[in-house]
Write a protein that holds these residues in place. Structure first.
Motif: not given
Length: 239
Positions: A47-53, A37-45, A66-74
């Motif tokens: 991915k979010e950072r890379a998307f925003l950057h 779970k922690q690895r999945q959590y870290n991977a999602e974070r 639209p639609p809302l980007p995944d980072i906002v939805r999460r």
């Protein structure tokens, strides 16, 4: 088979070994699940950072549509609290309220509820434009029902949402939204019994509790490095 001393000793040994190894096996498997779970959590974070950057470094990609980007939805799915801003025209000022909210991803809207005998309800009856501030500042694992699970809030993002807020007058629709809001806030106090009388202790259920619906029109997402991306329902004018 006769109950010989050897058989009895074998059975006792098997039971002893089981009592010794089963807890170890359980804890080992539990730790593996938490690590996964922690690895999945870290991977999602990440991915979010890379998307925003990437969006910050490529302004031509903004504002998002639209639609809302995944980072906002999460972020909306892992948060529970928002600051609701409304305009107090009579006082020439604004009014701020801390609200519990529920995000419905399938409908891309935000649900809240309030007592009808409040200042914010009075103002919402006169206006429909609102702003919401949501942040996922870390609060440990609070709210996910497992103190050993990874934290649901990252402490990295804040989102300002602008949209329209409407009071749901349709009874059937209001109850559907109310059920979804309750399901998303299982830790919110429901009713307190006193001398066999149910006392209302929250602002989700009750005859004077209205359901609110916010349809998001625009959003600004900011991280702790002050990197900002924008989202908008309407195409901005190029004039």
């Amino acid at each position: 088979m006769p109950n010989t001393p050897n058989n009895h000793n074998f059975l006792q040994t098997a039971i002893t070994l089981s009592l010794f190894f089963l807890p170890i096996l359980y804890l080992t498997q539990k730790q593996k699940r938490l690590t996964h779970k922690q690895r999945q959590y870290n991977a999602e974070r990440e991915k979010e950072r890379a998307f925003l950057h990437n969006l910050v470094n490529n302004p031509s990609l903004q504002p998002l549509r639209p639609p809302l980007p995944d980072i906002v939805r999460r972020v909306l799915q892992r948060c529970r609290f928002a600051y609701l801003s409304t305009m107090d025209v009579a006082a020439n000022s604004s009014h701020l309220s801390l609200m519990r909210f529920t995000y419905l991803p399938e409908e891309e809207l935000i649900l809240m509820s309030t007592n009808i005998y409040t200042k914010k309800y009075e103002m919402l009856e006169k206006q429909n434009g609102v702003a919401l501030l949501i942040h996922d500042f870390s609060e440990g694992s609070h709210g996910n029902g497992n103190e050993n699970a990874p934290a649901r809030l990252t402490g990295e993002y804040s989102i300002t949402l602008n949209g329209t807020c409407s009071v749901i007058k349709d009874v059937v629709l209001a109850e559907r939204y109310r059920a979804a809001h309750l399901k998303n806030n299982p830790d919110y106090p429901q009713m307190l019994m006193f001398n066999q009388i149910a006392l209302q202790m929250q602002f989700i259920v009750g005859k004077d509790i209205a359901m609110l619906r916010v349809d998001v029109l625009s959003a600004r997402i900011c991280n702790i490095n002050d990197e900002v991306i924008k989202w908008n329902v309407e195409q901005e004018s190029t004039a």
